[in-house]
Design an enzyme around this catalytic site. Structure first.
Site, PDB file in Angstrom:
ATOM      1  N   HIS A  14      38.452  49.980  -3.025  1.00 40.06           N
ATOM      2  CA  HIS A  14      39.246  49.953  -4.251  1.00 40.06           C
ATOM      3  C   HIS A  14      39.520  48.518  -4.646  1.00 40.06           C
ATOM      4  CE1 HIS A  14      42.360  50.037  -1.089  1.00 40.06           C
ATOM      5  NE2 HIS A  14      43.187  49.475  -1.951  1.00 40.06           N
TER       6      HIS A  14
ATOM      7  N   HIS B 196      42.130  46.383  -4.823  1.00 38.51           N
ATOM      8  CA  HIS B 196      43.195  45.498  -4.351  1.00 38.51           C
ATOM      9  C   HIS B 196      42.630  44.318  -3.559  1.00 38.51           C
ATOM     10  CE1 HIS B 196      46.438  48.876  -4.735  1.00 38.51           C
ATOM     11  NE2 HIS B 196      46.146  48.311  -5.884  1.00 38.51           N
TER      12      HIS B 196
ATOM     13  N   ASP C 223      43.177  42.914  -0.706  1.00 37.68           N
ATOM     14  CA  ASP C 223      42.815  43.007   0.708  1.00 37.68           C
ATOM     15  C   ASP C 223      41.453  43.654   0.913  1.00 37.68           C
ATOM     16  OD1 ASP C 223      43.949  45.332  -0.297  1.00 37.68           O
ATOM     17  OD2 ASP C 223      45.009  45.860   1.537  1.00 37.68           O
TER      18      ASP C 223
ATOM     19  N   HIS D 106      46.368  56.462  -3.396  1.00 39.52           N
ATOM     20  CA  HIS D 106      46.934  55.119  -3.283  1.00 39.52           C
ATOM     21  C   HIS D 106      46.632  54.292  -4.520  1.00 39.52           C
ATOM     22  CE1 HIS D 106      47.801  51.130  -1.700  1.00 39.52           C
ATOM     23  NE2 HIS D 106      46.577  50.778  -2.059  1.00 39.52           N
TER      24      HIS D 106
ATOM     25  N   CYS E 248      43.287  52.527   2.373  1.00 42.69           N
ATOM     26  CA  CYS E 248      44.716  52.617   2.083  1.00 42.69           C
ATOM     27  C   CYS E 248      45.131  53.996   1.582  1.00 42.69           C
ATOM     28  CB  CYS E 248      45.102  51.542   1.070  1.00 42.69           C
ATOM     29  SG  CYS E 248      44.759  49.874   1.648  1.00 42.69           S
TER      30      CYS E 248
ATOM     31  N   LYS F  91      47.570  56.690   5.743  1.00 41.52           N
ATOM     32  CA  LYS F  91      48.566  55.838   6.386  1.00 41.52           C
ATOM     33  C   LYS F  91      48.464  55.946   7.901  1.00 41.52           C
ATOM     34  CE  LYS F  91      50.706  53.881   4.094  1.00 41.52           C
ATOM     35  NZ  LYS F  91      50.356  52.657   3.318  1.00 41.52           N
TER      36      LYS F  91
ATOM     37  N   ASN G  80      52.764  50.242  -0.799  1.00 44.13           N
ATOM     38  CA  ASN G  80      52.769  49.790  -2.179  1.00 44.13           C
ATOM     39  C   ASN G  80      52.309  50.922  -3.100  1.00 44.13           C
ATOM     40  OD1 ASN G  80      52.535  48.413  -4.593  1.00 44.13           O
ATOM     41  ND2 ASN G  80      50.585  47.462  -4.040  1.00 44.13           N
TER      42      ASN G  80
ATOM     43  N   HIS H 209      45.393  50.020   7.055  1.00 43.00           N
ATOM     44  CA  HIS H 209      46.291  49.121   7.776  1.00 43.00           C
ATOM     45  C   HIS H 209      46.771  49.850   9.023  1.00 43.00           C
ATOM     46  CE1 HIS H 209      46.626  46.429   4.258  1.00 43.00           C
ATOM     47  NE2 HIS H 209      46.627  47.553   3.552  1.00 43.00           N
TER      48      HIS H 209
END
Length: 258
Positions: A118, A120, A122, A177, A196, A199, A208, A238
């Site tokens: 995606h 983002h 990171d 997400h 992401c 979880k 976020n 993460h």
């Protein structure tokens, strides 16, 4: 746009990351790659490490800078014959360069292609390093649109919403997400990389939510369960890997979300 056309996109340097509460950075001795068989875990820099998750499957963990609280983000390096595939590019080009060097010099399987799940930071922060080395990067067209007009120019190859990509199965389950989040499965290894969208077991909230669709996320999660019912290992974007219970945990967090 035809899925056979390359998409010129602009990569965000100030994109949105996925995690909400960053842990402190680890302290570790830097180990340089060698010509020998790599050990099961290697620290390539203070903010880059790699560990073996399964035969032919490596997890890379990169840390954000101080502005993002040194938040760690996961990705994958998948062995494929004499080469390898990179899933996620790290927070910045230097980290991506470390990963490319390690795959070439220590793993002896240079990265031939990469994908990002995606838009983002990171996930996409290392794309310029891959472009400089001629490594193609793939993403959904929605991801490409969302990084347009945000910094440095790169070229992304479009991914379909469901396709085979080397030994990996790529699937867009719907928004969660983020509006564009993909998941990736290595069926031969029983591995689901949720990014992401999933979880980790220690997460106490959904992180976020700036670009999240919390209403759509549960339905999207169920599509993942149906698509990959045999997944034995689940790696979140993460945190630590686990099993299918991470999907259940994510589902519980969604039920508790305001």
């Amino acid at each position: 746009m035809s899925p056979r056309l390359l998409l010129s996109v602009v990569v965000a340097w100030l994109g949105v990351a996925c995690a909400a509460v960053p842990p402190p950075p680890p302290t570790a001795r830097v180990i340089e790659p060698s010509a020998a068989e790599p050990p099961d875990e290697v620290v390539l820099a203070e903010d880059v490490r790699v560990y073996r998750l399964a035969p032919g499957v490596w997890v890379h963990v990169t840390l954000a800078g101080k502005a993002w609280g040194h938040t760690p983000a996961n990705g994958l390096i998948i062995e494929e014959g004499a080469s390898s595939l990179l899933v996620e590019t790290g927070w910045n080009p230097r980290q991506a360069e470390r990963l490319l060097d390690w795959a070439r010099d220590a793993l002896h399987r240079p990265v031939r292609a990469a994908l990002v799940t995606h838009f983002h930071l990171d996930r996409i922060g290392g794309i310029p390093a891959l472009g400089a080395r001629g490594v193609p990067v793939s993403a959904r067209e929605e991801t490409a649109r969302r990084v347009v007009a945000r910094g440095m120019t790169a070229t992304l190859q479009p991914l379909a919403d469901a396709q085979e990509w080397g030994p990996l199965s790529v699937f867009f389950p719907g928004a969660g997400h983020s509006p564009d989040n993909l998941v990736v499965a290595h069926r031969d290894r029983g591995l689901l990389y949720g990014g992401c969208f999933v979880k980790d077991a220690s997460a106490r909230d959904l992180g976020n939510l700036e670009d999240a669709d919390v209403a759509a996320w549960p339905r999207s999660l169920e599509r993942v369960r149906q698509r990959f019912p045999d997944a034995r290992q689940v790696l979140p974007g993460h945190g630590a890997p686990g099993g299918p219970e991470l999907l259940t945990h994510t589902q519980a967090l969604l039920r508790a979300a305001p």
